[in-house]
Design an enzyme around this catalytic site. Structure first.
Site, mmCIF file in Angstrom:
data_model
loop_
_atom_site.group_PDB
_atom_site.id
_atom_site.type_symbol
_atom_site.label_atom_id
_atom_site.label_comp_id
_atom_site.label_asym_id
_atom_site.label_seq_id
_atom_site.Cartn_x
_atom_site.Cartn_y
_atom_site.Cartn_z
ATOM 1 N N PRO A 1 0.825 -1.220 0.000
ATOM 2 C CA PRO A 1 0.000 0.000 0.000
ATOM 3 C C PRO A 1 0.851 1.259 0.000
ATOM 4 O O PRO A 1 0.331 2.360 -0.173
ATOM 5 C CB PRO A 1 -0.819 -0.129 1.293
ATOM 6 C CG PRO A 1 -0.091 -1.109 2.141
ATOM 7 C CD PRO A 1 0.650 -2.015 1.215
ATOM 8 N N ASP B 1 -12.196 1.703 -23.871
ATOM 9 C CA ASP B 1 -12.382 1.611 -22.425
ATOM 10 C C ASP B 1 -12.024 2.924 -21.735
ATOM 11 O O ASP B 1 -11.200 3.694 -22.237
ATOM 12 C CB ASP B 1 -11.466 0.531 -21.837
ATOM 13 C CG ASP B 1 -12.066 -0.868 -21.964
ATOM 14 O OD1 ASP B 1 -13.278 -0.972 -22.204
ATOM 15 O OD2 ASP B 1 -11.294 -1.826 -21.822
HETATM 16 N N1 SAM Z 1 1.513 -3.050 7.529
HETATM 17 C C1 SAM Z 1 1.532 -2.763 6.115
HETATM 18 C C2 SAM Z 1 1.462 -1.257 5.887
HETATM 19 O O1 SAM Z 1 0.849 -0.563 6.703
HETATM 20 O O2 SAM Z 1 1.997 -0.770 4.880
HETATM 21 C C3 SAM Z 1 0.359 -3.434 5.428
HETATM 22 C C4 SAM Z 1 0.489 -4.931 5.363
HETATM 23 S S1 SAM Z 1 -0.864 -5.722 4.546
HETATM 24 C C5 SAM Z 1 -1.875 -6.217 5.881
HETATM 25 C C6 SAM Z 1 -0.156 -7.221 3.967
HETATM 26 C C7 SAM Z 1 0.234 -7.228 2.501
HETATM 27 O O3 SAM Z 1 -0.898 -6.994 1.694
HETATM 28 C C8 SAM Z 1 1.238 -6.196 2.079
HETATM 29 O O4 SAM Z 1 2.559 -6.584 2.358
HETATM 30 C C9 SAM Z 1 0.989 -6.093 0.589
HETATM 31 O O5 SAM Z 1 1.676 -7.083 -0.158
HETATM 32 C C10 SAM Z 1 -0.503 -6.356 0.490
HETATM 33 N N2 SAM Z 1 -1.288 -5.116 0.344
HETATM 34 C C11 SAM Z 1 -2.098 -4.554 1.268
HETATM 35 N N3 SAM Z 1 -2.672 -3.442 0.814
HETATM 36 C C12 SAM Z 1 -2.235 -3.282 -0.450
HETATM 37 C C13 SAM Z 1 -2.461 -2.299 -1.447
HETATM 38 N N4 SAM Z 1 -3.257 -1.248 -1.236
HETATM 39 N N5 SAM Z 1 -1.828 -2.442 -2.639
HETATM 40 C C14 SAM Z 1 -1.002 -3.495 -2.865
HETATM 41 N N6 SAM Z 1 -0.750 -4.458 -1.951
HETATM 42 C C15 SAM Z 1 -1.348 -4.357 -0.754
#
Ligand code: SAM
Length: 224
Positions: free
Chosen positions: A89, A169
């Site tokens: 994220p 699109d």
């Molecule tokens: N603690 C992290 C943070 O606050 O940045 C978030 C961890 S999340 C619970 C677990 C995993 O989900 C991340 O390592 C990532 O690979 C994926 N993930 C979660 N949100 C995402 C997003 N908005 N875009 C891409 N990957 C995401």
């Protein structure tokens, strides 16, 4: 194109990749999608891929060793240089422009995180591009990887039939798509605009362009 997905949950991909456009594209040999289970690179009896964060705090963090090894394994599978994408994220937001760019690559490696995310050394030293689905937090990177695969594969030449063409699109020309109608001509008193029934292709094209601009102005002025 080759796509390698590094994940702790390869089974999650079976259904989304097993239907419709994504299945057809794989069957036609336009894309080969492979999975590497990060846990296969974990050491010890319990094959741990995560551990407590230094400094304390909730949750577990993905350890660098298994992720680095899994990436090296995926890279070695292809002679083409791979574009490495870390799903987080905290990355730059994925959009249609990036999807189009990625559809020109020969080899993509998508790294899905879990738990509280990645040890910082994965972020800083793996040489991966950080990509986010948006300003929200998913439980894992698998759904994010699926979104990227879906958006990228449908742009590969031959993936869509004419009836599904991506050219009109939303976002492909920077605007939202114009309103679309199909049968019946009159549904509960709501009629298809006369212009679309006129057969005048030039006027229809102009109407669609005007509608696209109007809709983008109303719904997504940031795009203009
Ligand atoms: N603690 C992290 C943070 O606050 O940045 C978030 C961890 S999340 C619970 C677990 C995993 O989900 C991340 O390592 C990532 O690979 C994926 N993930 C979660 N949100 C995402 C997003 N908005 N875009 C891409 N990957 C995401």
């Amino acid at each position: 194109m080759k796509i390698d997905v590094l994940t702790l949950f390869p089974e999650m991909f079976e259904s989304p990749l097993g239907h419709s456009i994504l299945k057809r594209a794989q069957d036609a040999g336009l894309v080969e999608i492979n999975f590497t289970n990060i846990r296969d690179f974990a050491e010890g009896q319990y094959r741990k891929v995560d551990d407590k964060p230094y400094g304390g705090g909730p949750g577990m963090v993905m350890m660098p060793g298994p992720v680095f090894d899994a990436v090296e394994h995926a890279k070695n599978k292809s002679s083409e240089p791979a574009r490495l994408i870390l799903l987080t994220p905290q990355g730059k937001k994925f959009d249609q422009k990036l999807a189009a760019e990625l559809s020109n690559e020969k080899h993509l490696i998508l790294i899905s995180g879990r738990y509280e995310g990645f040890d910082e050394r994965i972020r800083t030293s793996l040489g991966a591009e950080q990509v986010s689905m948006g300003d929200f937090v998913l439980s894992g990177g698998e759904l994010a990887a699926m979104v990227i695969i879906d958006c990228v594969v449908r742009l590969l030449p031959g993936a869509l039939g004419d009836e599904d063409s991506a050219a009109d699109d939303s976002f492909s020309d920077g605007l939202l798509e114009y309103p679309q109608y199909t049968r019946p001509e009159d549904f509960r008193g709501m009629k298809v605009p006369d212009i679309l029934l006129s057969g005048d292709h030039k006027k229809i094209a102009q109407w669609r362009k005007d509608q696209s601009i109007e809709r983008t102005k109303n719904n997504r002025p940031d795009l203009l």
